[in-house]
Write an enzyme that holds these catalytic residues in place. Structure first.
Site, mmCIF file in Angstrom:
data_model
loop_
_atom_site.group_PDB
_atom_site.id
_atom_site.type_symbol
_atom_site.label_atom_id
_atom_site.label_comp_id
_atom_site.label_asym_id
_atom_site.label_seq_id
_atom_site.Cartn_x
_atom_site.Cartn_y
_atom_site.Cartn_z
ATOM 1 N N GLU A 142 52.482 27.039 58.106
ATOM 2 C CA GLU A 142 52.249 26.241 59.325
ATOM 3 C C GLU A 142 53.618 25.946 60.051
ATOM 4 O OE1 GLU A 142 48.025 24.100 58.705
ATOM 5 O OE2 GLU A 142 49.900 22.851 58.270
ATOM 6 N N GLU A 312 42.913 28.645 56.447
ATOM 7 C CA GLU A 312 42.389 27.440 55.930
ATOM 8 C C GLU A 312 41.171 26.938 56.987
ATOM 9 O OE1 GLU A 312 45.258 24.434 55.919
ATOM 10 O OE2 GLU A 312 46.775 25.501 54.797
#
Length: 701
Positions: A142, A312
């Protein structure tokens, strides 16, 4: 299409691993992502490596017939490294150093950290280069989470000056490009240019745009370092990165150029709380907003024009939004299918098991803290089973492109000119109008080849070059259809106003200019009405209804263009043109000078689709979306209502809610089938074989 899960074996006793991995395989999961935050465990002190635990976990996953996705562990540099080389840490604009104790506290431009990155990535990739169980790698984790794309340390200052010199050549060119005569902001050399720190008033907008571009480019370069090292170890591995939803500071298109596939992290009930324009409805708190999530699906799929992954997927309640409502029954399955309908080839749930320690203890997993199944486990297992039955669903063939421009986003963020002007929300107003007609969309940068699209929507193309204007003009003249939104063509590529009327180099294409603009608070009544009342009048012959808009209003001065809507407002704009249309060659352009409300956006979008001869559905209910992916049509229900598909019979279903208690309007129980069509339950899914976009109707029983 496959499912998987994110697993942290280092958090659990090794005697639990066999039970955990066996349960993953039993659920039909096929990918296990591991090791993304493991640097301190892999190398507890400099040069002392411990790979035995990860070796065992990788082998265990492989022994159960699944594949591993490993991660370079650089998102969490260990404490010993921070102590040895403290210059690797990021700094905030005011000079505050981001300390160890969380994650993402390193600087992308730190030469020291790049050295350490190369060292650890080489070591871990070489370790698993011969493993038959490792399918590929995720770079870092991320990028930019927690507002960490933009650092303001000395290393960044030096790198910024080099970046400016490469871009502008000499400082006089920079001064001219930015317009630094304003407030005596001229520079005598590149060495005088600092990162934008605290100032009494706002910063120069061109300087802010330059720093946004530089910071994003820094991440691109850092990601490339990872990708090159991974491919050197094993060219057969795929390389990916897990981006974030509605993330404003990183140009995902640029980062993706060095990836083999794009992935992102999807948390629908969190997104409607912390990055949503408005207050989430009860249904949205249970399932999210399909267009908010869908626009990210389409952006990341379009980044490489190939199927993407959800690395995710929310598995239940999560820890980081303001509130943590339990998702609606079946929502974790719904989200997987929604991703598949937009082109996902894999959906991995985060995480396998609720952790007992650290910052994410209140984040659900597919299994509870004691290892027993949580609510998401059954949903994930069912999604895996249904994906296996649907295997072979093809590419998403989108007839419409929505232009998404990070430079325009950054420029408008620097000068929004209204407290509620939000680039993402404006994009979604137009995007959602197209999606509400069951049409698939690619979300592409302005540089994309548009020739294969029947229609293009450009909600806020704020920065426009002459080259882009020429490309769009050629597209329309060749038969393309374009819908522009407000604040289009306002500035040049350096974030300066032009000495010409908006929309600048697009004025000839639009056939109109902007005479004036205003930003308006929501407490004012704002609406437009059709110019030709007789054509739009109701069945009773009365005046056509006004259609609301919000936030932004441009008063248009038509030249060749035909006015379509005029302002119906208490103020000096009343009666002035707000929306115009212009025919150019074999195509046409509509320019909408307001931020449209849902009714106006739907009208403009449906007219665009009709002109472009794009197949569409009737208007879909709020929270319900249809997606077509070669061979199958998905109907996804993000609401707590039951839905009926009157034209669909159970024989044409590939996936439905057959094992749920569905009750039709007459009160009879049935496996998703009623006397006049299929019923889709709350937070449910129906997948129909074939292309069912034309004439598809969705109704509430």
């Amino acid at each position: 299409m496959r499912t998987g899960v994110c697993y942290f074996p280092e958090h659990w006793p090794s005697e639990d691993w066999e039970r955990d991995v066996a349960a993953m395989a039993d659920a039909g999961l096929e990918y296990v992502r591991m090791a993304e935050f493991s640097w301190g465990v892999l190398e507890p002190e400099r040069g002392e490596f411990d790979f035995e635990w990860l070796d065992e976990a990788v082998e265990l996953v492989g022994d159960h017939g699944m594949q591993v996705v490993l991660c370079t562990p650089t998102a969490t540099p260990p404490k010993w490294l921070v102590d040895e080389r403290p210059s690797i840490r990021q700094e905030a604009p005011d000079g505050t150093v981001r300390e160890h104790g969380s994650r993402r506290h390193y600087c992308f431009n730190s030469d020291a950290y790049r050295e350490e990155t190369e060292r650890i990535v080489e070591r871990v990739t070489e370790r698993y280069a011969d493993s038959p169980h490792v399918a590929g790698w995720q770079t870092d984790n991320e990028f930019g989470c927690h507002r960490t794309v933009r650092c303001y340390c000395d290393d960044c200052a030096d790198a910024f000056r080099t970046w400016l010199a490469d871009r502008y050549g000499d400082v006089d060119t920079l001064n001219e490009a930015w317009g630094n005569a304003f407030w005596s902001q001229g520079y005598g050399s590149f060495e005088e240019v600092d990162p934008p720190g605290p100032t009494p008033a706002e910063h120069h907008p061109s300087r802010l745009l330059a720093y946004a571009r530089f910071a994003s480019d820094s991440v691109v370069d850092y990601n490339r370092l990872h990708a090159d090292l991974i491919r050197e170890a094993d060219p057969d591995w795929f390389v990916t990165h897990n981006f974030m939803g509605r993330f404003p500071t990183l140009n995902a298109y640029d980062v993706s150029a060095d990836l083999d596939r794009v992935a992102w992290d999807s948390y629908p009930t969190g997104f409607v709380q912390d990055r949503y324009d408005g207050e989430a409805s009860p249904d949205q708190l249970r399932a999210g907003d399909p267009d908010q999530v869908g626009m990210d699906h389409d952006l990341y799929r379009s980044a490489l024009d190939r199927p993407f992954w959800v690395m995710e997927q929310q598995p239940g309640d999560v820890n980081w939004p303001p509130h943590c409502p339990q998702p609606g029954e079946g929502a974790m399955r719904l989200w997987a299918h929604h991703a598949a309908a937009h082109g996902a080839d894999a959906v991995l749930y985060f995480r396998w098991r609720r952790c007992l320690e650290g910052q994410e203890q209140y984040h659900a997993g597919l299994r509870k803290a004691d290892g027993s199944p949580d609510r998401g486990y059954a949903d994930a297992a069912r999604a895996a089973e249904e994906f296996a039955a649907l295997d072979g669903a093809g590419h998403v063939d989108a007839p419409v492109a929505v232009l998404f421009d990070y430079d325009s986003l950054w420029a408008l963020d620097a000068q929004p000119h209204a407290p509620d002007f939000d680039y993402w929300a404006l994009q979604e107003a137009f995007y959602g109008a197209v999606r509400s007609r069951g049409v698939q969309v690619d979300v592409v940068p302005p540089s994309a080849d548009l020739s294969e699209y029947a229609a293009v929507v450009a909600p806020a193309l704020h920065l426009v070059s002459e080259r882009l204007a020429d490309r769009l003009t050629d597209y329309v003249a060749g038969g393309g259809e374009v819908l522009f939104g407000p604040r289009t063509g306002v500035k040049d590529t350096e974030n300066k106003l032009r000495p010409a009327a908006q929309p600048g180099p697009l004025a000839g294409l639009v056939g109109a200019t902007v005479a004036q603009h205003e930003s308006l608070p929501r407490r004012l009544e704002t609406a437009v009405r059709p110019v030709d009342d007789s054509a739009a009048a109701g069945d009773d012959g009365g005046a056509s209804p006004s259609l609301p808009f919000r936030t932004w209003a441009e008063w248009l001065a038509p030249g060749a263009a035909e006015p379509l809507y005029a302002y119906d407002i208490d103020g000096p704009a009343d009666g002035r043109p707000a929306v115009v249309a212009n025919a150019v060659g074999d195509g046409s352009v509509t320019y909408c000078g307001v931020w449209p409300g849902p009714d106006l956006a739907d009208t403009l979008a449906s007219e665009l689709l009709d002109r472009a001869d794009v197949r569409r559905t009737d208007p879909l209910p709020d929270g319900v979306r249809v997606g077509y992916r070669v061979g199958h049509t998905w109907v996804t229900n993000f609401t707590s209502d039951r839905l009926r598909l009157p034209e669909i019979d159970s024989e044409s279903l590939a996936v439905d809610d057959a094992d749920r208690d569905v009750v039709d309007a007459a009160g009879d129980s049935g496996p998703g089938q009623s006397a006049d069509g299929v019923v889709v339950g709350p937070y449910g899914v129906a997948v129909v074989e074939g292309d069912r976009v034309d004439g598809l109707r969705v109704a509430r029983p």
